[in-house]
Scaffold this motif. Sequence first.
Motif, PDB file in Angstrom:
ATOM      1  N   GLN A   1       0.811  -1.223   0.000  1.00 19.20           N
ATOM      2  CA  GLN A   1       0.000   0.000   0.000  1.00 19.20           C
ATOM      3  C   GLN A   1       0.841   1.268   0.000  1.00 19.20           C
ATOM      4  OE1 GLN A   1      -2.907  -0.199   3.200  1.00 19.20           O
ATOM      5  NE2 GLN A   1      -3.329  -2.351   2.794  1.00 19.20           N
ATOM      6  N   TRP A   2       1.935   1.247   0.729  1.00 18.85           N
ATOM      7  CA  TRP A   2       2.735   2.462   0.879  1.00 18.85           C
ATOM      8  C   TRP A   2       3.974   2.475   0.004  1.00 18.85           C
ATOM      9  CZ3 TRP A   2       2.715   1.646   6.881  1.00 18.85           C
ATOM     10  CH2 TRP A   2       1.414   1.821   7.362  1.00 18.85           C
ATOM     11  N   SER A   3       4.178   1.460  -0.795  1.00 17.48           N
ATOM     12  CA  SER A   3       5.310   1.370  -1.734  1.00 17.48           C
ATOM     13  C   SER A   3       6.656   1.488  -1.042  1.00 17.48           C
ATOM     14  CB  SER A   3       5.163   2.455  -2.819  1.00 17.48           C
ATOM     15  OG  SER A   3       3.968   2.288  -3.538  1.00 17.48           O
ATOM     16  N   TRP A   4       6.808   0.782   0.061  1.00 20.99           N
ATOM     17  CA  TRP A   4       8.089   0.763   0.743  1.00 20.99           C
ATOM     18  C   TRP A   4       9.193   0.214  -0.164  1.00 20.99           C
ATOM     19  CZ3 TRP A   4       7.168  -1.955   6.144  1.00 20.99           C
ATOM     20  CH2 TRP A   4       6.672  -1.019   7.058  1.00 20.99           C
ATOM     21  N   HIS A   5      10.412   0.757   0.032  1.00 19.19           N
ATOM     22  CA  HIS A   5      11.618   0.077  -0.402  1.00 19.19           C
ATOM     23  C   HIS A   5      11.975  -0.954   0.680  1.00 19.19           C
ATOM     24  CE1 HIS A   5      12.217   2.780  -3.749  1.00 19.19           C
ATOM     25  NE2 HIS A   5      12.068   3.806  -2.947  1.00 19.19           N
ATOM     26  N   ALA A   6      12.854  -1.871   0.362  1.00 21.58           N
ATOM     27  CA  ALA A   6      13.168  -2.957   1.294  1.00 21.58           C
ATOM     28  C   ALA A   6      13.593  -2.430   2.661  1.00 21.58           C
ATOM     29  CB  ALA A   6      14.262  -3.845   0.701  1.00 21.58           C
ATOM     30  N   ASP A   7      14.434  -1.394   2.695  1.00 20.10           N
ATOM     31  CA  ASP A   7      14.959  -0.912   3.968  1.00 20.10           C
ATOM     32  C   ASP A   7      13.964  -0.063   4.755  1.00 20.10           C
ATOM     33  OD1 ASP A   7      15.084   1.166   2.158  1.00 20.10           O
ATOM     34  OD2 ASP A   7      17.007   1.930   2.863  1.00 20.10           O
ATOM     35  N   ASP A   8      12.824   0.269   4.152  1.00 23.83           N
ATOM     36  CA  ASP A   8      11.817   1.046   4.880  1.00 23.83           C
ATOM     37  C   ASP A   8      11.221   0.247   6.029  1.00 23.83           C
ATOM     38  OD1 ASP A   8      12.015   3.413   3.428  1.00 23.83           O
ATOM     39  OD2 ASP A   8      10.582   2.746   1.912  1.00 23.83           O
ATOM     40  N   LEU A   9      11.218  -1.072   5.912  1.00 24.11           N
ATOM     41  CA  LEU A   9      10.748  -1.899   7.027  1.00 24.11           C
ATOM     42  C   LEU A   9      11.573  -1.615   8.275  1.00 24.11           C
ATOM     43  CD1 LEU A   9       9.135  -4.309   8.235  1.00 24.11           C
ATOM     44  CD2 LEU A   9      10.899  -5.815   7.314  1.00 24.11           C
ATOM     45  N   TYR A  10      12.886  -1.573   8.105  1.00 19.93           N
ATOM     46  CA  TYR A  10      13.786  -1.300   9.226  1.00 19.93           C
ATOM     47  C   TYR A  10      13.593   0.116   9.768  1.00 19.93           C
ATOM     48  CZ  TYR A  10      18.298  -0.247  11.466  1.00 19.93           C
ATOM     49  OH  TYR A  10      19.281   0.154  12.329  1.00 19.93           O
ATOM     50  N   ARG A  11      13.522   1.071   8.885  1.00 23.80           N
ATOM     51  CA  ARG A  11      13.372   2.466   9.318  1.00 23.80           C
ATOM     52  C   ARG A  11      12.070   2.667  10.086  1.00 23.80           C
ATOM     53  NH1 ARG A  11      13.731   4.306   4.717  1.00 23.80           N
ATOM     54  NH2 ARG A  11      15.990   4.504   4.698  1.00 23.80           N
ATOM     55  N   TYR A  12      10.986   2.126   9.544  1.00 27.49           N
ATOM     56  CA  TYR A  12       9.686   2.290  10.175  1.00 27.49           C
ATOM     57  C   TYR A  12       9.655   1.577  11.527  1.00 27.49           C
ATOM     58  CZ  TYR A  12       4.560   2.612  10.422  1.00 27.49           C
ATOM     59  OH  TYR A  12       3.274   2.887  10.804  1.00 27.49           O
ATOM     60  N   ALA A  13      10.190   0.352  11.590  1.00 25.46           N
ATOM     61  CA  ALA A  13      10.183  -0.406  12.837  1.00 25.46           C
ATOM     62  C   ALA A  13      10.980   0.307  13.922  1.00 25.46           C
ATOM     63  CB  ALA A  13      10.751  -1.808  12.605  1.00 25.46           C
ATOM     64  N   CYS A  14      12.152   0.832  13.574  1.00 30.01           N
ATOM     65  CA  CYS A  14      12.999   1.498  14.569  1.00 30.01           C
ATOM     66  C   CYS A  14      12.380   2.798  15.056  1.00 30.01           C
ATOM     67  CB  CYS A  14      14.389   1.744  13.997  1.00 30.01           C
ATOM     68  SG  CYS A  14      15.318   0.242  13.668  1.00 30.01           S
ATOM     69  N   GLU A  15      11.826   3.571  14.159  1.00 27.38           N
ATOM     70  CA  GLU A  15      11.223   4.841  14.566  1.00 27.38           C
ATOM     71  C   GLU A  15       9.966   4.610  15.400  1.00 27.38           C
ATOM     72  OE1 GLU A  15      10.739   7.096  10.987  1.00 27.38           O
ATOM     73  OE2 GLU A  15      12.895   7.510  10.800  1.00 27.38           O
ATOM     74  N   HIS A  16       9.202   3.599  15.024  1.00 28.59           N
ATOM     75  CA  HIS A  16       8.023   3.247  15.814  1.00 28.59           C
ATOM     76  C   HIS A  16       8.448   2.806  17.213  1.00 28.59           C
ATOM     77  CE1 HIS A  16       3.740   1.890  15.887  1.00 28.59           C
ATOM     78  NE2 HIS A  16       4.209   1.121  16.854  1.00 28.59           N
ATOM     79  N   PHE A  17       9.455   1.951  17.269  1.00 27.67           N
ATOM     80  CA  PHE A  17       9.953   1.466  18.556  1.00 27.67           C
ATOM     81  C   PHE A  17      10.474   2.618  19.410  1.00 27.67           C
ATOM     82  CE2 PHE A  17      13.480   0.132  21.232  1.00 27.67           C
ATOM     83  CZ  PHE A  17      12.910  -0.918  21.949  1.00 27.67           C
ATOM     84  N   ASP A  18      11.240   3.515  18.832  1.00 28.85           N
ATOM     85  CA  ASP A  18      11.824   4.607  19.600  1.00 28.85           C
ATOM     86  C   ASP A  18      10.757   5.452  20.290  1.00 28.85           C
ATOM     87  OD1 ASP A  18      14.377   3.863  18.933  1.00 28.85           O
ATOM     88  OD2 ASP A  18      14.622   5.352  17.340  1.00 28.85           O
ATOM     89  N   THR A  19       9.687   5.759  19.575  1.00 32.47           N
ATOM     90  CA  THR A  19       8.625   6.571  20.156  1.00 32.47           C
ATOM     91  C   THR A  19       7.972   5.861  21.334  1.00 32.47           C
ATOM     92  OG1 THR A  19       8.154   7.691  18.064  1.00 32.47           O
ATOM     93  CG2 THR A  19       6.389   7.672  19.700  1.00 32.47           C
ATOM     94  N   LEU A  20       7.629   4.595  21.156  1.00 29.91           N
ATOM     95  CA  LEU A  20       6.944   3.877  22.220  1.00 29.91           C
ATOM     96  C   LEU A  20       7.885   3.570  23.385  1.00 29.91           C
ATOM     97  CD1 LEU A  20       4.518   1.445  20.367  1.00 29.91           C
ATOM     98  CD2 LEU A  20       4.155   3.785  21.141  1.00 29.91           C
ATOM     99  N   TYR A  21       9.152   3.340  23.095  1.00 32.56           N
ATOM    100  CA  TYR A  21      10.105   3.069  24.170  1.00 32.56           C
ATOM    101  C   TYR A  21      10.248   4.299  25.069  1.00 32.56           C
ATOM    102  CZ  TYR A  21      14.215   0.917  26.345  1.00 32.56           C
ATOM    103  OH  TYR A  21      15.105   0.348  27.239  1.00 32.56           O
ATOM    104  N   GLU A  22      10.239   5.472  24.464  1.00 30.64           N
ATOM    105  CA  GLU A  22      10.294   6.705  25.255  1.00 30.64           C
ATOM    106  C   GLU A  22       9.002   6.905  26.042  1.00 30.64           C
ATOM    107  OE1 GLU A  22      10.820  11.536  24.571  1.00 30.64           O
ATOM    108  OE2 GLU A  22      11.359  10.129  22.970  1.00 30.64           O
ATOM    109  N   GLU A  23       7.864   6.655  25.403  1.00 31.20           N
ATOM    110  CA  GLU A  23       6.584   6.812  26.089  1.00 31.20           C
ATOM    111  C   GLU A  23       6.427   5.831  27.239  1.00 31.20           C
ATOM    112  OE1 GLU A  23       3.484   6.394  23.233  1.00 31.20           O
ATOM    113  OE2 GLU A  23       3.801   8.374  22.333  1.00 31.20           O
TER     114      GLU A  23
END
Length: 300
Positions: free
Chosen positions: A206-228
């Motif tokens: 749906q969002w036309s990710w490149h292969a490495d976008d999985l990593y970028r999205y997962a890490c940024e998502h994790f960082d926000t919730l880890y801080e919260e």
Amino acid sequence: MENTRYPFWPLPQRPALKLPHDARIAVWLIPNIEHFRPDRVGQASHTPGRVDLHAYAERDYGNRVGVWRIMDVLDKYGARATVALNAEVCRFERAVVEAGVERRWEWMGHGMTNSQQLVGLDEAAERQLIGEVAKIIKDSTGTAPQGWLGPGRQQTPNTVDLLVEAGFSYLADWAADELPFPVKARSGHLVALPYSNISDISGFLQWSWHADDLYRYACEHFDTLYEEAEKGARMISLAVHPYLTGRPPRIKWLDKSLKYITSHKGVWLTTGGEIADWYRQNYFAEAVKEGEFGKKQRGP
């Protein structure tokens, strides 16, 4: 139309949750292991008498090749998967199920096949299908599935009631939150678990990710919730499809995502059933009571 399954309960008004082992964040990993029928890969693409070889072969690749790469990555981090399993995999791709049993993976019912959704089934037909799925998975894995994820994450108005009737305890269809919450049935409740916080099917299709976008999205998502998580426990689901993430250009980014996530202290790599059990034992009754109280406050 009012949502009668669960009340509105905004995050700032809820009590902080504490995870086992003083963890900050729970992470559950959800491979969607699916069987597609060659003559009906998907509802939308179905034409009587026509075999969509391209769509079928793409998906069949997941069970022939991709899932084995995902197994290797999860093994590397000692992670047990919570598999959304089409029951027909137990018949047609038996070796995949056997490998999951060896790894003590957990199993969620995911319908009979992703070529058939629940929408359009009457109550009797849906009851029969849910019962058959539960029986096939129990007979094939030795364990009755406690969780449910509908094919295409679709339900009928009866699905929640029938899942409780069939003995399920949690479901992952309703991605309305980032923490568990009770969902009301005709008799009793299910625990709704957060699903698709990070999903390859949304990203790549749906969002036309490149292969490495999985990593970028997962890490940024994790960082926000880890801080919260300073304010109370948080959790993440990572849903992957073997025919998508199991491909050579993408699998290393799942590996890198898990390496990053597990490098932090206070990460609980767990399963859907373990999360649901923890929530029921510690917070479920109070959440049900709060939900009923909130409903009374809003009026009939």
